[in-house]
Write an enzyme that holds these catalytic residues in place. Structure first.
Site, short mmCIF file in Angstrom:
data_model
loop_
_atom_site.label_atom_id
_atom_site.label_comp_id
_atom_site.label_asym_id
_atom_site.label_seq_id
_atom_site.Cartn_x
_atom_site.Cartn_y
_atom_site.Cartn_z
N THR A 245 0.85 -1.20 0.00
CA THR A 245 0.00 0.00 0.00
C THR A 245 0.88 1.24 0.00
OG1 THR A 245 -1.80 -1.12 1.18
CG2 THR A 245 -1.80 1.29 1.22
N PHE B 297 1.15 5.27 0.70
CA PHE B 297 0.55 6.31 1.52
C PHE B 297 1.12 7.67 1.13
CE2 PHE B 297 0.09 2.48 3.98
CZ PHE B 297 -1.09 2.63 4.70
#
Length: 274
Positions: free
Chosen positions: A172, A174
């Protein structure tokens, strides 16, 4: 006073892990929604907000693309977290004794092979860290949680199995956001993120993006989404490699401006991954 960084979720979530990895000296500030995390930063309650923007397996986090352009915040950095999943249970629980595993629905879809192999059924929780908290509260050795290892540390759970995710490369990305932009050139490789809307003329998007190709600029992301509840109003979200002060980036943005109704620079920051 210790600087604070806000994130969406409960302590032990992947966003919490991103905060710990990227800004270990800052105090974390959990918030229930993305809007709340953004508002904490905008109001000054927090100095930064850590917001997930995309996942290598599941694609973009649509809420962030809708919220960030109008938030007033600026992107100052990026961070990456590998989605490593651990099965955790109350003290003394064993893998062979687990009958059910609780987690967020998206995460449950990433561990199907492990669950099938061990005959474990699923229970959908509100989020990953929240599921770990529930398992700790219930103290039932047949109920485990699937969450980051950090959650086991926070809620006093035993890790019964580690690295149980189906996809070992799932990551992921960010964005770290602040109230004030940092336009300094603080790395050899910089990323600039911006939004724009094209003029209502034939082939406007093709013409608008042509300047990036002719000026040798790598566009690493281009997303579109509707704005204002109208199918004809489309905004584009883009990442390019380069800094707004680079000569070729200036030329490309000038050409983009000719074919668009507005351009908003959301931030420029170091490229953390090749």
């Amino acid at each position: 006073m210790t600087a604070r960084i806000a994130f969406q979720g409960e302590p032990g979530a992947y966003s919490h892990a991103a905060c710990r990895n990227a800004r270990p000296d800052m105090e974390v500030l959990p918030r229930p929604t993305f809007e709340d995390a953004i508002e904490a930063c905008r109001s000054g309650e927090a100095d930064l907000a850590m917001l997930p923007v995309e996942n290598s397996t599941y694609g973009r986090v649509a809420d962030i693309h809708a919220l960030l352009p109008n938030s007033g915040l600026k992107i100052i950095d990026e961070a990456f977290v590998r989605v490593e999943v651990a099965l955790m249970g109350p003290r003394g629980a064993t893998l062979s004794g687990v009958r059910q595993a609780m987690s967020h629905a998206v995460l449950l879809g990433q561990v199907r092979g492990f669950l099938r192999q061990n005959g474990i059924t699923t229970v959908t929780g509100a989020d990953t860290a929240g599921s770990a908290r529930v398992v700790a509260e219930r103290n039932d050795p047949t109920l485990a949680a699937l969450a980051p290892r950090l959650a086991a540390e926070i809620y006093g759970l035993d890790i019964l199995a580690d690295g149980v995710e189906d996809n070992a490369d799932n990551t992921t990305r960010f964005l770290l956001c602040a109230r004030t932009a940092d336009l300094s050139r603080r790395a050899d490789r910089m990323v600039t993120t911006f939004t724009f809307r094209v003029r209502n003329i034939p082939a406007a998007l093709y013409k608008a993006l042509g300047g990036f190709a002719t000026n040798g600029i790598n566009m690493t992301k281009l997303e579109s989404y509707m704005v204002g509840g109208a199918f004809v109003a489309t905004e584009f979200y883009a990442d390019i490699e380069g800094h707004p002060d680079d000569a070729n980036v200036k030329l490309a943005l000038d050409e983009l401006a000719y074919f668009t109704t507005n351009i908003t620079i959301l931030g420029t920051y170091p490229r953390r991954r090749s």
